[in-house]
Write an enzyme that holds these catalytic residues in place. Structure first.
Site: not given
Length: 466
Positions: A104, A134, A206-207, A262, A264
């Site tokens: 992002h 991300d 900080n991302s 999977l 499901v």
């Protein structure tokens, strides 16, 4: 004795021992900042597709950030046309010329500028970006980069001290510390990531920055905060480095990420459902639908199975399954341990590859039906073949037309639900439903599989004592 103590203390200092407390009894984080700081970078992005700030002013955080002058030099201010949209974030040198950050942070960017700890500013190439985790991998054309030392998020324990270095609000090389609050957190915005929860102060900017242990090894990538105000409130989330390395390697080698699938649809096992399935406690992932032609269908999984482990990894709750399956390489054959009709069994499943069509699951509102007979406080009716086809081609089922006070309503069944199975037995008529209910032990909870607005759901209904 004194000489021996002094020599041991000297060796610990030389080793940068992270457990040595400061004078006030708290750990000293200075050695982490000194060791890891040169590997941390600031990231600025520009997207010229947006109108940006109408006044041409730098938004909060950019004015005092290391990129303030750079933005003004490249795009000017106060010229009436505004500036392109910008963002600030953090990252770190993972390999010799590769930088890891958040997806992002660089999403939709036309230009990515990386500022190193030695104040060099370089334009970065986007190698690949993965929205589901991300994460994004950048490449720099530069010498003398210092990669981080990589630790293990697997051995990280709740209560361990951790340190974050990043650029909150554009302020470079900011160091904050806290502890690991929890591991394996599942968030709606990242169902394939078992997040590390910490109380390290993390804010905008900080991302993408690294989370270190006290040995100065990166153990996570700071990604999200929980906040009702937009600022730090004591809960932040980091992507585990073990998972991030796997994603980064795929981005570097392939440019994209392949995830296991999977096939499901699952739900959480509640206390009541655990009792109805014969489990001693709520655990596992309850299968509510097996998608046709998927890996689970080919392996023989059924609705009502409770998946307890996948490829040797225990599944303590349903939220843990998507991350474990997603991290599995497509094409691998793994063992799935499950509970079926009170018995444990193992199945070998050849894992498929997740794609957008596999994620889609149609849903449509249910019409309001007429009424018929009463069971457990329900009035139900058998579905016609046309109605079954309209509901996705289900093979049977009876629709709940009306609810009165009784066990069904107390358990959470709603008007419009379609009852597909009771205690693992398929229901294709009102008569069949009555027969199955009458066979159940009074006072026990029984699992009902219902379809609600196109989605399957298990509900534990307690059979009343007569």
């Amino acid at each position: 004795m004194i000489a021996r103590f002094a020599s041991v203390l000297f060796l610990l200092v030389l080793a940068g021992c992270s457990s040595e407390p400061s004078g006030n009894g708290l750990p000293d984080f200075s050695h982490v900042a000194e060791k890891a700081g040169p590997s941390v970078v600031n990231i600025a992005t520009m997207s010229r597709g947006e109108s940006g700030n109408a006044e041409g002013e730098l938004p909060f955080g950019l004015e005092e950030s290391p990129f303030g002058d750079w933005f003004r030099d490249h795009f000017g201010e106060g010229e009436g046309g505004g500036m392109p949209s910008r963002s600030l974030g953090s990252g770190f040198v993972l390999w010799d010329d590769y930088v890891l950050t958040n997806h992002h942070v660089v999403r939709d960017a036309d230009e990515i500028i990386v500022r190193l700890a030695d104040r060099r500013e370089l334009e970065a190439e986007l190698v690949g970006s993965d929205e589901r985790s991300d994460l994004a991998l950048l490449r720099l054309d530069a010498d003398d980069l210092r990669p981080v030392e990589v630790g293990s998020s697997e051995v990280l324990k709740v209560g361990n001290w951790v340190v974050a270095i990043g650029s909150p609000f554009g302020f470079e090389q900011t160091v904050t510390a806290g502890i690991v609050s929890a591991k394996g957190r599942s968030l709606a915005s990242g169902q394939y990531v078992p997040f590390i929860q910490t109380d390290v102060a993390i804010n905008k900017g900080n991302s993408g920055g690294p989370l270190f242990n006290l040995d100065g090894e990166v153990v996570g990538i700071n990604s999200q905060i929980y906040s009702q105000t937009g600022g730090y409130q004591g809960i932040s989330f980091a992507i585990p480095i073990d998972m991030a390395i796997s994603v980064a390697e795929q981005l570097r080698d392939e440019g994209s990420v392949a995830r296991g699938w999977l096939g499901v649809v699952i739900q959480e096992v509640t206390r009541e459902l655990a009792m109805s399935f014969g489990l001693d406690k709520p655990q596992g992932a309850l299968v509510t639908r097996v998608l046709p032609d998927g890996p689970a269908a080919s392996a023989g999984l059924r609705e009502g199975d409770v998946i307890l482990s996948f490829d040797g990894e225990p599944i303590p709750r349903s939220a843990a399954l998507p991350a474990v399956v997603g991290a599995t390489k497509p094409g691998r054959e793994v063992e799935v341990v499950l509970l079926r009709d009170g018995d444990r069994m193992e199945l070998d499943v050849s894992v498929g590859e997740l794609n957008e069509s596999a994620m889609r699951d149609g849903a449509s509102p249910l019409p309001e039906p007429p009424t018929d007979t009463g069971l457990l406080g329900m009035r139900v009716e058998t579905l016609s073949s046309q109605e079954r086809e309209a509901e996705g081609g289900i093979g049977g089922g009876v629709r709940v037309a009306e609810l009165q006070a009784g066990p069904a309503r107390e358990a959470g069944i709603r008007s419009g639900d379609i009852i597909l199975t009771v205690a693992g037995t398929e229901i294709d008529s009102v008569t069949r439903l009555r027969e199955v209910i009458e066979r159940q032990t009074p006072g026990r909870s029984v699992p009902f599989l219902v379809q609600r607005r196109g989605s399957p759901l298990f509900i534990a209904v307690r059979i009343p004592e007569s």
